[in-house]
Design a protein around this motif. Structure first.
Motif, PDB file in Angstrom:
ATOM      1  N   ALA A 137       0.535  -0.919  -0.223  1.00 49.63           N
ATOM      2  CA  ALA A 137       0.356  -0.486   0.054  1.00 49.63           C
ATOM      3  C   ALA A 137       0.850   1.465   0.174  1.00 49.63           C
ATOM      4  N   HIS A 138       2.286   1.373   0.862  1.00 49.57           N
ATOM      5  CA  HIS A 138       2.914   2.610   0.793  1.00 49.57           C
ATOM      6  C   HIS A 138       3.162   2.504  -0.296  1.00 49.57           C
ATOM      7  N   GLU A 140       2.524   0.870  -3.842  1.00 48.94           N
ATOM      8  CA  GLU A 140       1.358   2.128  -4.198  1.00 48.94           C
ATOM      9  C   GLU A 140       1.458   3.269  -4.394  1.00 48.94           C
ATOM     10  N   ALA A 141       0.744   3.596  -3.564  1.00 56.55           N
ATOM     11  CA  ALA A 141       1.190   5.260  -2.855  1.00 56.55           C
ATOM     12  C   ALA A 141       2.038   5.859  -3.342  1.00 56.55           C
ATOM     13  N   SER A 142       2.758   5.900  -3.036  1.00 59.72           N
ATOM     14  CA  SER A 142       4.279   6.611  -3.150  1.00 59.72           C
ATOM     15  C   SER A 142       4.134   7.049  -4.831  1.00 59.72           C
ATOM     16  N   GLY A 146      -2.108   6.255  -5.453  1.00 61.10           N
ATOM     17  CA  GLY A 146      -3.294   5.794  -5.202  1.00 61.10           C
ATOM     18  C   GLY A 146      -3.066   4.117  -4.785  1.00 61.10           C
ATOM     19  N   VAL A 147      -4.144   3.495  -4.758  1.00 63.70           N
ATOM     20  CA  VAL A 147      -4.071   2.377  -3.766  1.00 63.70           C
ATOM     21  C   VAL A 147      -4.989   0.955  -4.749  1.00 63.70           C
TER      22      VAL A 147
END
Length: 279
Positions: A137-138, A140-142, A146-147
């Motif tokens: 999650a971290h 992909e968000a970076s 988004g996630v």
């Protein structure tokens, strides 16, 4: 019948499992099945009853047939191939976490039991892969801002006793065990998940390969956040265990409120005190 949202893409799940079974690493990734089988056998020994018509619901017959060689094996499809009131033991093995309708699976298993028949289930719970979830999650968000759905949402222990009760089981019990496995690298964990057949089969998953930059970032975060002095990383697997019985008149019943023949204070040889006496 009420239509439930399809969380799991059953065709993708079947493909993942078939690909895993043809992998040379498949047998080496059987440690979760081994732990679940050992737990089931221990619980059956404690029951101290001979079961003559057992059935195992699983997508992994090669592992579970050896646990109960006399058991019938049926796949963990949305609609189970079970006859009503046919079995004295039903085991749902390593598949309930992928079920689109977990309650429906439990009801079907209960209907397949004879009165006073035993139901058992072993599957993965909500704390499974908690480290990998956070890192993906971290990352992909970076990278994307988004996630997307990547790791299956799984049941929490607090919900499962109620689920058994709603399915109509008597004397329901739910418990869990958290196992932590050390891997040489995050990539070794991903390899094991492929060999288990436990990779992403969510209906809402992205339908194209994950960008290499996301995987690289997630693996870097994993190693930096959770890695030990030797470079090994932990992965959590929560094994959920359910037990319930098909209702039968011979089973012990809870007493009606107020029907006790002796006060608890008398039994404990204790002095009662009114709340108003406190303080």
């Amino acid at each position: 019948m009420k239509e439930h949202p399809k969380l799991t893409d059953c065709a993708a799940l079947t493909r993942n499992r078939q690909r895993a079974m043809s992998s040379a690493a498949h047998q080496g990734a059987s440690f979760l099945h081994d732990a679940m089988i050992a737990d089931v056998q221990e619980r059956l020994n404690e029951v101290n009853r001979t079961f003559t018509d057992p059935v195992i619901v699983t997508g992994f017959p090669e592992f579970w047939q050896s646990a109960l060689p006399q058991a019938k094996i049926v796949p963990d499809d949305d609609v189970l191939s079970l006859e009503r009131s046919r079995h004295d033991l039903v085991i749902h093995a390593m598949g309930l976490h992928w079920a689109n309708d977990p309650l429906g699976q439990l009801v079907q298993c209960r209907l397949a039991l004879r009165p006073d028949g035993l139901f058992m289930a072993q599957f993965l719970g909500g704390r499974t892969l908690q480290q990998l979830r956070a890192c993906l999650a971290h990352a992909e968000a970076s990278v994307t801002g988004g996630v997307s759905p990547r790791v299956l949402p799984m049941a929490e222990i607090r919900d499962l006793g109620d689920l058994l009760h709603r399915a109509g089981f008597a004397m329901p019990v739910a418990d869990s065990t958290l196992q932590t496995v050390l891997y040489g690298s995050p990539y070794a964990l991903l390899s094991d998940l492929r060999a288990m057949g436990e990779t992403n089969a969510l209906t809402g998953r992205l339908r194209h390969p994950t960008r290499r930059s996301i995987i690289t970032e997630a693996m870097t975060i994993y190693a930096a956040t959770y890695g030990d002095a030797d470079g090994k990383i932990p992965a959590s697997f929560e094994i959920m265990s359910l037990t319930g019985w098909a209702p039968d008149a011979s089973q012990p019943k809870a007493l009606r409120p107020g029907s006790a023949q002796q006060r608890l204070a008398d039994a404990l040889n204790a002095q009662e005190r009114r709340l108003s006496d406190e303080g």
